[in-house]
Design an enzyme around this catalytic site. Structure first.
Site, PDB file in Angstrom:
ATOM      1  N   ASP A  26       0.820  -1.213   0.000  1.00  9.07           N
ATOM      2  CA  ASP A  26       0.000   0.000   0.000  1.00  9.07           C
ATOM      3  C   ASP A  26       0.857   1.267   0.000  1.00  9.07           C
ATOM      4  O   ASP A  26       1.849   1.349   0.728  1.00  9.07           O
ATOM      5  CB  ASP A  26      -0.875  -0.028   1.267  1.00  9.07           C
ATOM      6  CG  ASP A  26      -1.830   1.146   1.344  1.00  9.07           C
ATOM      7  OD1 ASP A  26      -2.645   1.294   0.422  1.00  9.07           O
ATOM      8  OD2 ASP A  26      -1.748   1.922   2.314  1.00  9.07           O
ATOM      9  N   GLU A  32       1.206  -0.607  -5.205  1.00 11.90           N
ATOM     10  CA  GLU A  32       0.135   0.377  -5.376  1.00 11.90           C
ATOM     11  C   GLU A  32       0.773   1.757  -5.415  1.00 11.90           C
ATOM     12  O   GLU A  32       0.984   2.409  -4.407  1.00 11.90           O
ATOM     13  CB  GLU A  32      -0.882   0.317  -4.230  1.00 11.90           C
ATOM     14  CG  GLU A  32      -2.113   1.179  -4.515  1.00 11.90           C
ATOM     15  CD  GLU A  32      -2.338   2.363  -3.565  1.00 11.90           C
ATOM     16  OE1 GLU A  32      -3.238   3.185  -3.838  1.00 11.90           O
ATOM     17  OE2 GLU A  32      -1.621   2.503  -2.574  1.00 11.90           O
TER      18      GLU A  32
HETATM   19  C1  GLC Z   1      -4.004   3.415  -0.276  1.00 12.78           C
HETATM   20  C2  GLC Z   1      -5.407   2.883  -0.183  1.00 12.78           C
HETATM   21  C3  GLC Z   1      -6.327   3.958   0.235  1.00 12.78           C
HETATM   22  C4  GLC Z   1      -5.869   4.513   1.544  1.00 12.78           C
HETATM   23  C5  GLC Z   1      -4.404   4.921   1.496  1.00 12.78           C
HETATM   24  C6  GLC Z   1      -3.860   5.091   2.859  1.00 12.78           C
HETATM   25  O1  GLC Z   1      -3.851   4.334  -1.262  1.00 12.78           O
HETATM   26  O2  GLC Z   1      -5.782   2.330  -1.412  1.00 12.78           O
HETATM   27  O3  GLC Z   1      -7.647   3.506   0.327  1.00 12.78           O
HETATM   28  O4  GLC Z   1      -6.648   5.622   1.856  1.00 12.78           O
HETATM   29  O5  GLC Z   1      -3.587   3.952   0.912  1.00 12.78           O
HETATM   30  O6  GLC Z   1      -3.600   3.830   3.454  1.00 12.78           O
HETATM   31  C1  GLC Z   2      -3.478   9.209  -3.727  1.00 13.49           C
HETATM   32  C2  GLC Z   2      -2.368   8.305  -3.390  1.00 13.49           C
HETATM   33  C3  GLC Z   2      -2.816   6.887  -3.423  1.00 13.49           C
HETATM   34  C4  GLC Z   2      -4.093   6.705  -2.622  1.00 13.49           C
HETATM   35  C5  GLC Z   2      -5.119   7.674  -3.008  1.00 13.49           C
HETATM   36  C6  GLC Z   2      -6.286   7.559  -2.093  1.00 13.49           C
HETATM   37  O1  GLC Z   2      -3.820   9.074  -5.059  1.00 13.49           O
HETATM   38  O2  GLC Z   2      -1.308   8.474  -4.302  1.00 13.49           O
HETATM   39  O3  GLC Z   2      -1.816   6.087  -2.902  1.00 13.49           O
HETATM   40  O4  GLC Z   2      -4.624   5.467  -2.893  1.00 13.49           O
HETATM   41  O5  GLC Z   2      -4.608   8.956  -2.936  1.00 13.49           O
HETATM   42  O6  GLC Z   2      -7.261   8.429  -2.515  1.00 13.49           O
END
Ligand code: GLC
Ligand code: GLC
Length: 653
Positions: free
Chosen positions: A295, A337
Site C-alpha cells: 500500500d 500500489e
Molecule cells: C491506499 C489505499 C487507500 C488509503 C491509502 C492510505 O492508497 O488504497 O484507500 O486511503 O492507501 O492507506
Molecule cells: C493518492 C495516493 C494513493 C491513494 C489515493 C487515495 O492518489 O497516491 O496512494 O490510494 O490517494 O485516494
C-alpha cells in the site's frame, strides 16, 4: 571508491557477514532438520548479497548496523521456521512456475469481507460464486484490527496479527486462505506499511511517552520542520487535513500523517522499524497470503526539499523486503500500489522489487476513451508504456475501492495535442455529471481549490451511465451502459496482465448514497462505491433479461475467451492502429495462435477497412471468439456500438 571497488568491498563484507552470522543462527535453531536448513541456507546465500548491499546503504551509518543486520536475518529465520508445511510445499511448487501470475487463467476479484459476505466464514461459503465466475485470485480489503468508527476503510491498522473482531479470527483467516488455495484461488491481502493507526501498540507507547516508540514515527517538537516540508509536499486528503502533520497535545508533538490524522507514518530511517515490519510482513505471508499488495509505496521515505514521493530509498526498502521474502516465504509476490506518474509507476516493477503493479495509467485512459469516444491518447500511451520486463505483470482495473485519479502523463497528452490540465478538468466535469453531454453519475473527491486538482468517486455502472438510464427509464441508454461496462472489462481481460473485477461490477451495482447518513463516512465520497453486496440481485444473474444477467453472462463469456486461449498468457501485446480512432486494436500471440482484439469505444457503429486488416496480415474470413461466429470482411469490417471482437484468422479449409 569507484563502482568496481564498491562491488568488491560489498562482496567481501557481505560474504564475511554471512559466514559469521549463519552458524550463530544455526545454533539457535538446532532443531531444524539438516536438509531443510541446507535448502534455506542456499536461498539465504543466493539473496543475501543484495539484501546486505541495500541494508548497508540505508542503515550502514548506524554504529550498530551489524546488530540490526543480524536481528533482521533472525526475523527471517524465525518466520521461515514457523511457516506451515503446506506453504513450504507451495514455495517448492512456485519455484517450478515462478511467473504463475502471468497465466491467462488468472482472474482477480476484489471485495470487502463485511460488505461481500459478512465475515471470513461468510467468504468461505461464497467460494462457489467465485469459482462460477472463474476467479483465481481474491483481494480481500484490509481485515486487521483497526479503530472503531472511521478507519480509512481498514487502512489504519492497529495490529497486523489480529483480525478485526467482527470479521473473525486469525485462525479463520488461515483456514480461509487454505480453502481458497484448494479451490485454485490465491489470496491477496494488503500490507499497509507506510503507517499504522494511532491505536497500534507502538503508537500507544509513543503517546505514553516512550522515546523508543516515538522514534518509530516521525515526530517534531515545533512547526519549524513541518513548515519547511509542507512547502514541497502535496496533501493527499486536503479535505481531511491540509498539509501532512497532526498535532498531539498529550506529547506536544507534530506527527507526520500523510493520509488521515490517525494514520501515523512510520519512520524507516530507524532500522528497528524495518525489522519489526519485516516480522509483520512475514507473519502475513505465513497465513497463506500469495500476493501482498504494498500500500502507498510512493510515500515510504521522506527527505527535506523533495516532494517526498518515489524517493530512491523507497525503492530500496521494497527491494530489501523482497529479498527477505525470497529467503523466508518465496511463494509470495508483491503488487505495488503506486498511483503516480506512469514513469514512476514503472520504477517499482521488477522481479527484485514488485512483480505486479496496478496500472493506473490504463485505468485513467480507459475512462478517458469512454468519455471522449476516442482511443488516440490510450493507444499512444499504451504504445509507449505497456511493455514490462520479463516475469512481471500489470494488474489492470477500471474500478477499485479508491477514487479515480487522472494519473496519465501530461507529456503523452501534449504529444496528442491535448492540454492535460484542461483535459483533467473536463474529465472531472464529465464524470461528476456536470458536463451536459455526460451519461455518468459520479461524485467529486478531494477537490483542491489551490491546485485545481480533483478526483472522482462512483461505481463503474453509474459512471458508465446505468444509473442515469434507469432513472430515466430509458431502455436504449440501459443497453448502452451495459455495453460500456462489457467493453471496458473486455479490454481488461484481453490486453495482457491480471484483470481485476471490483466486487459488484459483475452485476452493475450502482452508487450507494447511504454513507451520507453516516457521520463517520460522509466526508469521504469513496464510500459511494463501497456498498453491501446484494445477494438477491446476484440471483438474477442467470435470468436472461435484466441488466444484471446481461452483464454477468457477458462477462462470463469474455472470461471464457480469456481462459481458453493461450494467446492471453505471458506474451507481449502489440498495439496497432486500425485506421479508426474510435477503435482500440491489439495483437496477442502464442506460438501459432494470433488474435486481434478490436474494441469500439463509441455508441456509433464503426468500420475498419478490409484493406487495413489485410495489411495487418488478416484473412478475409475471420472467427470472432466473442460472438462465436465467422466474420467476412469483404470491403469493411463493421463493429456494432461498443462491440469488442477477438478475431482469429480461420485456417484455410
Ligand atoms: C491506499 C489505499 C487507500 C488509503 C491509502 C492510505 O492508497 O488504497 O484507500 O486511503 O492507501 O492507506
Ligand atoms: C493518492 C495516493 C494513493 C491513494 C489515493 C487515495 O492518489 O497516491 O496512494 O490510494 O490517494 O485516494
Amino acid at each position: 571508491m569507484n563502482n568496481s571497488q564498491d562491488t568488491v568491498w560489498f562482496h567481501r563484507h557481505s560474504a564475511a557477514s554471512l559466514t559469521r552470522i549463519l552458524p550463530r543462527l544455526r545454533a539457535r535453531f538446532k532443531d531444524v532438520p539438516e536438509p531443510d536448513w541446507q535448502a534455506f541456507a542456499l536461498r539465504m546465500e543466493e539473496h543475501f548479497g543484495r539484501l546486505f548491499t541495500i541494508l548497508y546503504s540505508l542503515y550502514g551509518r548506524h554504529y550498530d548496523f551489524f546488530y540490526h543486520l543480524e536481528s533482521i536475518l533472525s526475523t527471517a529465520v524465525e518466520s521461515w521456521v514457523d511457516r506451515p508445511d503446506a506453504l513450504k510445499a507451495l514455495d517448492a511448487q512456485r519455484e517450478t512456475d515462478p511467473a504463475w501470475y502471468q497465466s491467462h487463467r488468472v482472474l482477480g476479484y476484489v471485495a470487502y469481507v463485511d460488505l461481500f459476505a459478512g465475515d471470513l466464514n461468510g467468504v468461505r461459503k461464497r467460494i462457489p460464486y467465485l469459482t462460477e465466475m472463474g476467479v483465481t485470485y481474491l483481494h480481500l480489503m484490509p481485515l486487521f484490527q483497526c479503530p472503531a468508527g472511521d478507519s480509512d476503510g481498514g487502512y489504519a491498522i492497529s495490529s497486523y496479527r489480529e483480525v478485526h473482531p467482527p470479521l473473525g479470527t486469525m485462525e479463520e483467516l488461515a483456514a480461509l486462505a487454505g480453502d481458497l488455495r484448494n479451490h485454485g484461488i490465491s489470496l491477496c491481502l494488503d500490507f499497509v506499511f507506510n503507517h499504522t493507526s494511532d491505536e497500534h501498540e507502538w503508537a500507544r507507547q509513543a503517546l505514553a511517552g516512550s522515546v523508543e516508540h516515538q522514534e518509530y514515527y516521525r515526530m517534531f517538537d515545533d512547526r519549524t520542520y513541518p513548515d519547511q516540508i509542507e512547502k514541497t509536499v502535496r496533501s493527499v486528503f486536503p479535505d481531511e487535513h491540509p498539509g501532512c502533520f497532526t498535532y498531539r497535545n498529550r506529547i506536544k508533538k507534530w506527527i507526520w500523517t500523510t493520509f488521515k490524522n490517525y494514520q501515523w507514518d512510520l519512520n524507516y530511517e530507524n532500522p528497528a522499524v524495518f525489522n519489526r515490519m519485516a516480522g509483520e510482513m512475514l507473519f502475513l505471508a505465513n497465513q497463506g497470503v500469495e500476493v501482498l499488495r504494498l500500500d502507498a509505496v510512493a510515500f515510504l521515505w521522506k527527505k527535506l526539499g523533495t516532494n517526498c514521493e518515489n524517493l530512491p530509498e523507497a525503492h530500496q526498502l521494497i527491494q530489501a523486503f523482497n529479498a527477505l521474502v525470497r529467503i523466508a516465504a518465496p511463494a509470495m509476490v508483491f503488487k505495488s500500489e503506486a498511483i503516480v506518474h506512469p514513469d514512476e509507476v514503472m520504477r517499482y516493477i521488477s522481479t527484485e522489487e514488485c512483480q505486479i503493479s496496478y496500472n493506473p495509467n490504463i485505468m485513467a485512459l480507459l475512462w478517458n476513451a469512454m468519455a471522449t469516444r476516442e482511443v488516440r491518447l490510450l493507444r499512444h500511451s499504451l504504445q509507449k508504456r505497456f511493455t514490462l520486463p520479463a516475469r512481471t505483470a500489470w494488474a489492470n482495473y477500471i474500478r477499485c475501492h479508491d477514487d479515480i485519479g487522472w494519473a496519465f502523463s501530461d507529456e503523452d497528452a501534449r504529444e496528442q495535442g491535448i492540454n492535460a490540465f484542461d483535459h483533467r478538468r473536463f474529465l472531472n466535469d464529465f464524470y461528476t455529471g456536470i458536463h451536459k453531454a455526460s451519461f455518468a453519475v459520479g461524485l467529486p473527491f478531494q477537490e483542491n481549490p489551490q491546485t485545481g486538482d480533483a478526483r472522482v468517486s462512483g461505481s463503474a455502472a453509474s459512471l458508465c451511465g446505468l444509473e442515469r438510464a434507469l432513472n430515466l427509464n430509458d431502455a436504449h441508454e440501459v443497453d448502452l451502459a451495459v455495453r460500456r461496462m462489457l467493453v471496458l472489462h473486455g479490454v481488461l481481460l484481453t490486453i495482457g496482465g491480471i484483470p481485476l473485477v471490483y466486487s459488484g461490477d459483475e452485476l452493475g451495482v450502482l452508487n450507494d448514497y447511504s454513507y451520507q447518513q453516516d457521520h463517520e463516512k460522509q466526508a469521504d465520497s469513496r464510500w459511494v462505491h463501497r456498498s453491501t453486496f446484494d445477494w438477491k440481485r446476484a440471483e438474477l444473474r442467470n435470468d436472461g433479461a435484466p441488466p444484471e444477467a446481461r452483464l454477468f453472462q457477458g462477462l462470463r463469456k469474455l472470461i471464457q475467451v480469456r481462459q481458453n486461449n493461450m494467446a492471453f498468457t505471458r506474451s507481449e501485446t502489440e498495439i496497432v492502429d486500425p485506421g479508426n480512432d474510435h477503435v482500440l486494436a491489439y495483437f496477442r500471440q502464442h506460438l501459432e495462435q494470433s488474435l486481434l482484439v478490436l474494441a469500439n469505444f463509441s455508441e456509433e457503429e464503426q468500420e475498419i477497412e478490409a484493406l487495413r486488416l489485410r495489411q495487418l496480415g488478416l484473412r478475409r474470413t475471420l472467427t470472432d471468439l466473442v460472438a462465436g461466429i465467422l466474420v467476412i470482411a469483404t470491403e469493411t469490417l463493421k463493429l456494432d456500438s461498443y462491440q469488442i471482437m477477438v478475431l482469429v484468422t480461420s485456417r484455410p479449409s
